[in-house]
Design a protein around this motif. Sequence first.
Motif, mmCIF file in Angstrom:
data_model
loop_
_atom_site.group_PDB
_atom_site.id
_atom_site.type_symbol
_atom_site.label_atom_id
_atom_site.label_comp_id
_atom_site.label_asym_id
_atom_site.label_seq_id
_atom_site.Cartn_x
_atom_site.Cartn_y
_atom_site.Cartn_z
ATOM 1 N N ARG A 39 4.596 2.433 -3.903
ATOM 2 C CA ARG A 39 4.946 3.338 -5.007
ATOM 3 C C ARG A 39 3.725 4.184 -5.355
ATOM 4 N N ASP A 40 3.955 5.339 -5.969
ATOM 5 C CA ASP A 40 2.855 6.209 -6.358
ATOM 6 C C ASP A 40 2.503 6.044 -7.845
ATOM 7 N N TYR A 41 2.892 4.911 -8.407
ATOM 8 C CA TYR A 41 2.626 4.641 -9.818
ATOM 9 C C TYR A 41 2.590 3.137 -10.055
ATOM 10 N N ASN A 42 2.033 2.762 -11.202
ATOM 11 C CA ASN A 42 2.105 1.387 -11.693
ATOM 12 C C ASN A 42 2.427 1.461 -13.187
ATOM 13 N N HIS A 43 2.296 0.357 -13.897
ATOM 14 C CA HIS A 43 2.620 0.336 -15.331
ATOM 15 C C HIS A 43 1.757 1.297 -16.156
ATOM 16 N N ALA A 44 0.571 1.640 -15.654
ATOM 17 C CA ALA A 44 -0.350 2.494 -16.409
ATOM 18 C C ALA A 44 -0.268 3.971 -16.016
ATOM 19 N N GLY A 45 0.440 4.274 -14.927
ATOM 20 C CA GLY A 45 0.542 5.671 -14.505
ATOM 21 C C GLY A 45 0.396 5.838 -13.011
ATOM 22 N N ALA A 46 -0.050 7.005 -12.601
ATOM 23 C CA ALA A 46 -0.145 7.353 -11.181
ATOM 24 C C ALA A 46 -1.250 6.569 -10.482
ATOM 25 N N ILE A 47 -1.014 6.239 -9.222
ATOM 26 C CA ILE A 47 -2.040 5.634 -8.373
ATOM 27 C C ILE A 47 -2.143 6.459 -7.087
ATOM 28 N N ASP A 48 -3.213 6.204 -6.338
ATOM 29 C CA ASP A 48 -3.471 6.942 -5.105
ATOM 30 C C ASP A 48 -3.419 6.031 -3.882
ATOM 31 N N VAL A 82 7.568 -8.498 8.852
ATOM 32 C CA VAL A 82 6.310 -7.830 9.193
ATOM 33 C C VAL A 82 5.699 -7.349 7.888
ATOM 34 N N HIS A 83 4.424 -7.692 7.670
ATOM 35 C CA HIS A 83 3.720 -7.257 6.458
ATOM 36 C C HIS A 83 2.451 -6.539 6.886
ATOM 37 N N ARG A 84 2.263 -5.351 6.352
ATOM 38 C CA ARG A 84 1.071 -4.576 6.671
ATOM 39 C C ARG A 84 -0.083 -4.954 5.760
ATOM 40 N N VAL A 85 -1.290 -4.700 6.249
ATOM 41 C CA VAL A 85 -2.517 -4.889 5.487
ATOM 42 C C VAL A 85 -3.410 -3.670 5.705
ATOM 43 N N GLY A 86 -4.475 -3.594 4.915
ATOM 44 C CA GLY A 86 -5.382 -2.463 5.014
ATOM 45 C C GLY A 86 -5.083 -1.451 3.920
ATOM 46 N N ARG A 87 -5.672 -0.283 4.044
ATOM 47 C CA ARG A 87 -5.480 0.784 3.063
ATOM 48 C C ARG A 87 -4.202 1.543 3.398
ATOM 49 N N LEU A 88 -3.306 1.666 2.410
ATOM 50 C CA LEU A 88 -2.022 2.333 2.599
ATOM 51 C C LEU A 88 -1.858 3.430 1.566
ATOM 52 N N ALA A 89 -1.409 4.576 2.024
ATOM 53 C CA ALA A 89 -1.174 5.712 1.136
ATOM 54 C C ALA A 89 0.170 5.553 0.425
ATOM 55 N N ASN A 90 0.344 6.290 -0.642
ATOM 56 C CA ASN A 90 1.621 6.295 -1.349
ATOM 57 C C ASN A 90 2.763 6.603 -0.385
ATOM 58 N N HIS A 91 3.851 5.903 -0.571
ATOM 59 C CA HIS A 91 5.103 6.072 0.176
ATOM 60 C C HIS A 91 5.072 5.498 1.593
ATOM 61 N N GLU A 92 3.956 4.910 2.016
ATOM 62 C CA GLU A 92 3.935 4.265 3.332
ATOM 63 C C GLU A 92 4.704 2.952 3.270
ATOM 64 N N GLN A 93 5.188 2.514 4.423
ATOM 65 C CA GLN A 93 5.882 1.231 4.530
ATOM 66 C C GLN A 93 4.869 0.096 4.416
#
Length: 157
Positions: A39-48, A82-93
């Motif tokens: 997601r591109d947000y959390n309870h506090a607002g936008a995330i990256d 299958v579970h991904r790890v590492g740095r993931l951008a918004n909207h990635e699986q």
Amino acid sequence: MFARVAQEDFSQQALYDELCAHDQRSRAGAIVTFTGRVRDYNHAGAIDGIELEYYPGMTEQALAQLIDKAVKRFSLTNAGIVHRVGRLANHEQIVWVGTCAAHRQDAFLAASFLMDMLKQSVPIWKKEWVGEQAHWVAAKGSDDDAAMRWLTEDKDS
């Protein structure tokens, strides 16, 4: 059955095909899949984006044990995760779950069980990024509640 941790993205179609190829002899009447995305947000607002860390070896083992529990509890003919790890951008699986069963209710329940229990029983930790700042994400009470439901209720409840 398969349980994997991956840094690279996955193809939902390829995973579905793999699940079905291993399930040809069972003649399952239902296949359910779930794909989770960042997601591109959390309870506090936008995330990256987010960053997921794991414990190599232990995480894969925990995923495999979770699959085994689901297969037994819901009479699955096949399952995969299958579970991904590492740095993931918004909207990635992030995660993919697939279940095969004789009947749809067991396939749906098993997919929900896997996702609810994964968040509580598999060693994967999440950071959320806002700009150049990252913050660890604490476990949510709602995730605890979802997992507890499976530990205290009959599978058909």
